[in-house]
Every structure is written in C-alpha cells, then in structure tokens.
Design a protein around this motif. Structure first.
Motif, mmCIF file in Angstrom:
data_model
loop_
_atom_site.group_PDB
_atom_site.id
_atom_site.type_symbol
_atom_site.label_atom_id
_atom_site.label_comp_id
_atom_site.label_asym_id
_atom_site.label_seq_id
_atom_site.Cartn_x
_atom_site.Cartn_y
_atom_site.Cartn_z
ATOM 1 N N PRO A 92 66.680 78.976 33.375
ATOM 2 C CA PRO A 92 68.406 78.652 32.663
ATOM 3 C C PRO A 92 69.323 79.881 33.533
ATOM 4 C CG PRO A 92 66.869 79.000 30.831
ATOM 5 C CD PRO A 92 66.358 79.777 32.101
ATOM 6 N N LEU A 93 68.896 81.406 34.459
ATOM 7 C CA LEU A 93 69.777 81.772 35.086
ATOM 8 C C LEU A 93 70.102 81.307 36.044
ATOM 9 C CD1 LEU A 93 71.585 84.178 35.592
ATOM 10 C CD2 LEU A 93 69.193 84.843 36.975
ATOM 11 N N ILE A 94 69.901 79.989 36.606
ATOM 12 C CA ILE A 94 70.033 79.892 38.714
ATOM 13 C C ILE A 94 70.428 78.364 38.038
ATOM 14 C CG2 ILE A 94 69.084 77.941 39.652
ATOM 15 C CD1 ILE A 94 66.036 79.682 39.987
ATOM 16 N N TYR A 95 70.112 78.036 37.207
ATOM 17 C CA TYR A 95 71.374 76.693 36.725
ATOM 18 C C TYR A 95 72.762 77.079 36.103
ATOM 19 C CZ TYR A 95 73.320 72.763 33.999
ATOM 20 O OH TYR A 95 74.388 71.926 32.751
ATOM 21 N N GLY A 96 72.869 78.011 35.476
ATOM 22 C CA GLY A 96 74.025 79.165 34.885
ATOM 23 C C GLY A 96 74.925 78.849 35.971
ATOM 24 N N ILE A 97 74.395 79.778 36.964
ATOM 25 C CA ILE A 97 74.989 80.369 38.188
ATOM 26 C C ILE A 97 75.375 78.657 39.216
ATOM 27 C CG2 ILE A 97 74.400 81.301 40.299
ATOM 28 C CD1 ILE A 97 72.678 82.795 39.309
ATOM 29 N N GLY A 98 74.371 78.110 39.327
ATOM 30 C CA GLY A 98 74.648 76.519 39.809
ATOM 31 C C GLY A 98 75.776 75.449 39.006
ATOM 32 N N LEU A 99 76.138 75.803 38.346
ATOM 33 C CA LEU A 99 77.019 74.617 37.125
ATOM 34 C C LEU A 99 78.088 76.212 37.791
ATOM 35 C CD1 LEU A 99 77.158 72.884 34.816
ATOM 36 C CD2 LEU A 99 76.721 75.006 33.051
ATOM 37 N N THR A 100 78.213 77.030 37.187
ATOM 38 C CA THR A 100 79.291 77.831 37.364
ATOM 39 C C THR A 100 80.171 77.289 38.920
ATOM 40 O OG1 THR A 100 78.976 79.927 35.909
ATOM 41 C CG2 THR A 100 80.554 80.442 37.421
ATOM 42 N N PHE A 101 79.260 77.638 39.594
ATOM 43 C CA PHE A 101 79.632 77.491 40.843
ATOM 44 C C PHE A 101 80.082 75.945 41.144
ATOM 45 C CE2 PHE A 101 78.599 74.797 44.829
ATOM 46 C CZ PHE A 101 79.872 75.539 46.174
ATOM 47 N N PHE A 102 79.735 74.221 40.594
ATOM 48 C CA PHE A 102 80.225 73.803 40.648
ATOM 49 C C PHE A 102 81.825 73.257 39.584
ATOM 50 C CE2 PHE A 102 76.429 72.428 42.334
ATOM 51 C CZ PHE A 102 76.024 72.147 43.642
ATOM 52 N N LEU A 103 81.397 73.997 38.804
ATOM 53 C CA LEU A 103 83.156 74.031 37.972
ATOM 54 C C LEU A 103 84.140 74.100 38.766
ATOM 55 C CD1 LEU A 103 81.685 74.766 35.005
ATOM 56 C CD2 LEU A 103 82.291 72.579 34.780
ATOM 57 N N ILE A 104 84.021 75.666 39.010
ATOM 58 C CA ILE A 104 84.870 75.981 39.861
ATOM 59 C C ILE A 104 85.575 75.233 40.964
ATOM 60 C CG2 ILE A 104 85.273 77.924 41.541
ATOM 61 C CD1 ILE A 104 83.878 79.569 39.950
ATOM 62 N N LYS A 105 84.145 74.711 41.953
ATOM 63 C CA LYS A 105 84.615 73.793 43.063
ATOM 64 C C LYS A 105 85.032 72.233 42.205
ATOM 65 C CE LYS A 105 82.188 71.113 46.844
ATOM 66 N NZ LYS A 105 82.478 69.344 46.225
ATOM 67 N N LEU A 106 85.033 71.811 41.500
ATOM 68 C CA LEU A 106 85.998 70.305 40.700
ATOM 69 C C LEU A 106 87.034 71.097 40.484
ATOM 70 C CD1 LEU A 106 85.526 67.422 39.479
ATOM 71 C CD2 LEU A 106 84.653 68.728 37.585
ATOM 72 N N ALA A 183 79.057 64.534 35.384
ATOM 73 C CA ALA A 183 77.863 64.012 36.089
ATOM 74 C C ALA A 183 76.879 64.557 36.713
ATOM 75 C CB ALA A 183 77.422 62.792 35.329
ATOM 76 N N THR A 184 78.105 64.889 38.048
ATOM 77 C CA THR A 184 77.038 65.951 38.780
ATOM 78 C C THR A 184 77.034 67.452 38.849
ATOM 79 O OG1 THR A 184 78.915 65.867 39.891
ATOM 80 C CG2 THR A 184 77.487 64.586 40.304
ATOM 81 N N VAL A 185 78.201 67.876 37.732
ATOM 82 C CA VAL A 185 78.223 68.998 37.543
ATOM 83 C C VAL A 185 77.279 69.807 36.525
ATOM 84 C CG1 VAL A 185 79.522 71.087 35.996
ATOM 85 C CG2 VAL A 185 80.445 69.579 37.790
ATOM 86 N N VAL A 186 77.197 68.898 35.410
ATOM 87 C CA VAL A 186 75.943 68.566 35.043
ATOM 88 C C VAL A 186 74.350 68.981 35.102
ATOM 89 C CG1 VAL A 186 74.950 68.320 32.489
ATOM 90 C CG2 VAL A 186 77.954 68.371 32.555
ATOM 91 N N PHE A 187 74.598 68.283 36.092
ATOM 92 C CA PHE A 187 73.021 67.932 36.464
ATOM 93 C C PHE A 187 73.415 67.974 37.804
ATOM 94 C CE2 PHE A 187 73.749 64.386 32.779
ATOM 95 C CZ PHE A 187 72.702 64.871 32.260
ATOM 96 N N TRP A 188 73.474 68.980 38.157
ATOM 97 C CA TRP A 188 74.108 68.987 40.117
ATOM 98 C C TRP A 188 72.421 69.606 40.303
ATOM 99 C CZ3 TRP A 188 71.429 73.905 41.391
ATOM 100 C CH2 TRP A 188 70.622 74.396 40.369
ATOM 101 N N PHE A 189 71.467 70.304 39.693
ATOM 102 C CA PHE A 189 70.192 69.981 40.076
ATOM 103 C C PHE A 189 69.066 68.771 40.577
ATOM 104 C CE2 PHE A 189 70.101 69.807 35.627
ATOM 105 C CZ PHE A 189 68.776 69.130 35.292
ATOM 106 N N ASN A 190 70.179 67.629 39.805
ATOM 107 C CA ASN A 190 69.174 66.638 39.989
ATOM 108 C C ASN A 190 69.288 65.760 41.308
ATOM 109 O OD1 ASN A 190 68.112 63.893 39.343
ATOM 110 N ND2 ASN A 190 68.928 63.418 37.422
ATOM 111 N N PRO A 191 68.197 65.503 41.743
ATOM 112 C CA PRO A 191 69.058 64.251 43.590
ATOM 113 C C PRO A 191 70.171 63.639 43.403
ATOM 114 C CG PRO A 191 66.496 64.138 43.392
ATOM 115 C CD PRO A 191 67.178 65.938 41.940
ATOM 116 N N PHE A 192 68.711 62.882 41.936
ATOM 117 C CA PHE A 192 69.834 61.622 41.628
ATOM 118 C C PHE A 192 70.674 60.693 41.732
ATOM 119 C CE2 PHE A 192 65.066 60.554 41.122
ATOM 120 C CZ PHE A 192 64.630 59.828 41.800
#
Length: 301
Positions: A92-106, A183-192
């Motif tokens: 959950p922590l790793i996902y939250g960090i990635g989510l925050t990064f891509f939200l800021i980028k967006l 969708a890429t922000v929420v599911f950033w970890f999913n390569p598909f």
C-alpha cells in the motif's frame, strides 16, 4: 475502503484491463471498424472501474452441525515469529507513492495545457476555438480548442491538419484521453494500462485520419503531410497531437481496404466471452444455513 479491499479492487480492475486489451489485440485491432473499436476500448476502461464493485452471489447450502468437539490442545500450533517482517505490508505504501507521483505529473500537464491556451488569443468559428501560437508545439486539439503554429505549414497543409483536429474536437476524443490518463494514474503499476493507452490514442488517430482524408481534395497530399516530421515539436500528453511516433501505422491504415461487414461478428463473439469471464471472476459464495428435517433440538441435553 479497507486496505485489503483496495488491493483486491486494484487486482481485479487490472485483470479486467488486461483482458480487454488482449481481446482487442487478438481480434479487433486489424479491423477498420475504428468507431466500434473506440467504444470497445472505452467500455474496457469503464468496466475496469465498475465491475470490481459488483458481486454475483452463489448460494451454497450449509447443514448446521450441533455436535462437535473442541480441542484445546495448542501444542501443535507453531509459535509466531515476532521478528519476521511481512513485506506485503509495504505494497500500500509503494502504491501510494506511485499514485502521488503520477497525480502530480498529471496536474503539471493540465497546468501547462491551460497556460498555453490562456496565453494565446483564440478565434471562434462555430463551436470551435482556433488558437494560433508561436510556440514550437505539434498541432493539437483539446475539446473544442485547436492549437497550432501557422508558421510551420503551408496553406494546403494547414487545411489538412485543421480537418484532422476538427474530427477530434467534434467527436469529443478528449474525453477518451482524459479517461485513459486517469486510468494510468490509478493503475500505474499495471503494464497493460500503458499499452492500452497507446492503442486507444492510436485508434483515435485512425478515426481522425479517416475523417480528414474523406473531406480532402487530394488524399496523397494528406499522406505526404503525415510523413513531414517535426522532431523538435513538443507533444502534450493530454491533447490529441497531429504528429506522433505512429505515423507509419497511420499511413498503412489509410491504405488498408475496409474490413468485410461479416467481420463485425467478432464483436458478437468477444463480448459474450468477456461477459462469461467477468461473471466467473466476480462471484462470492453465500452460505445458506438450514437444519436437517430429522433433527429434533429437544433431544439435546
């Protein structure tokens, strides 16, 4: 939503996205039914957000058992190792960090887009606002805004480009772009999801190319325009850019013969298969307790 439920939602939604993407690549991508493909891909994104919240109950009868033995012997239970660390708790922590990064980028991309539109004058023509800029950006559309640098093109070229971007604007392709970006922000970890985004944007270009060439006086000149590379131009992620790295594929699709109408039957095969998978994927057993007819509670005690 609890952490466990959140992770379950992300897993199920990612699996649905992957399923829709694979079906598109295997059965639908080679067809020229670009409009139908658009709605198929959009449906995949919508279902990936919605289906995990739907639960199909499967009722299972469960007989009540009254006579049972409780064994208090705990000697066989292995002792807990208090020093061990569960690395799954870091997810959950790793996902939250990635989510925050891509939200800021967006957010930065939205800010850049709005700044570009705001800092240049617009000319209203019907429902479309044309914005001329001196910035080195690729022509793009965002909802009813079309932004371009007139100094980069001849009049004939500019006419083709505007016809292309008008197709994006009139068919509200920006909604598709925003949805897949979220969708890429929420599911950033999913390569598909990144592959999904690429193919969705590509299909939108096919639609706009088809519409632009249909109204063009010279189809060859439109294809020559696609070959004109502007390497130094900036591409805005949230916009429908005229130039991108898929020029060759766009030209191939313009030359491709229209798919036979019978090929539309692929949708009638793919959609039921997806439905069957989703029904089996999102089920939950509900145990219905009942008491055997021969059981008499007065006999206990």
């Amino acid at each position: 939503m609890k952490k466990k439920n959140k992770m379950e939602f992300l897993f199920k939604a990612s699996a649905i996205t992957a399923l829709f993407y694979l079906c598109y690549k295997l059965f639908l991508q080679g067809e020229t039914f670009f409009e139908s493909n658009r709605w198929f891909l959009i449906s995949g994104l919508v279902f990936s957000f919605c289906i995990p919240f739907l639960v199909i109950p499967i009722y299972v009868e469960n007989t009540i058992i009254t006579d049972f033995i409780v064994d208090n012997d705990t000697s066989t239970i292995p002792p807990l190792n208090e020093d061990s660390f569960n690395y799954l708790k870091l997810l959950p922590l790793i996902y939250g960090i990635g989510l925050t990064f891509f939200l800021i980028k967006l957010g930065i991309e939205f800010s850049s887009l709005f700044r570009l539109i705001k800092n240049n004058k617009s000319n209203l023509s019907g429902a479309i606002k044309f914005i001329e800029t001196e910035d080195a950006v690729s022509p793009f559309s965002f909802f009813n805004y079309i932004v371009y640098n007139p100094n980069q093109f001849e009049d004939a070229e500019l006419e083709h480009i505007l016809n292309h971007e008008k197709a994006h604007a009139k068919q509200w392709h920006s909604l598709d772009i925003i949805l897949v970006q979220l969708a890429t922000v929420v599911f950033w970890f999913n390569p598909f999801i990144w592959l999904y985004k690429k193919d969705l944007q590509q299909n939108l270009e096919f639609i706009a190319d088809q519409n632009a060439q249909r109204v063009s006086d010279c189809q060859k000149s439109y294809q020559h325009l696609l070959l004109k590379a502007i390497v130094s131009n900036q591409h805005l992620v949230l916009a429908n850019n005229f130039y991108n790295s898929l020029i060759k594929k766009r030209i191939v699709m313009l030359h491709k013969s229209k798919s036979h109408k019978l090929n539309v039957l692929k949708y009638t095969l793919v959609i039921p298969l997806l439905g069957l998978f989703l029904m089996s994927f999102n089920t939950k057993k509900v145990y219905v307790h009942y008491m055997p007819w021969f059981y008499n509670p007065e006999q206990d005690g």
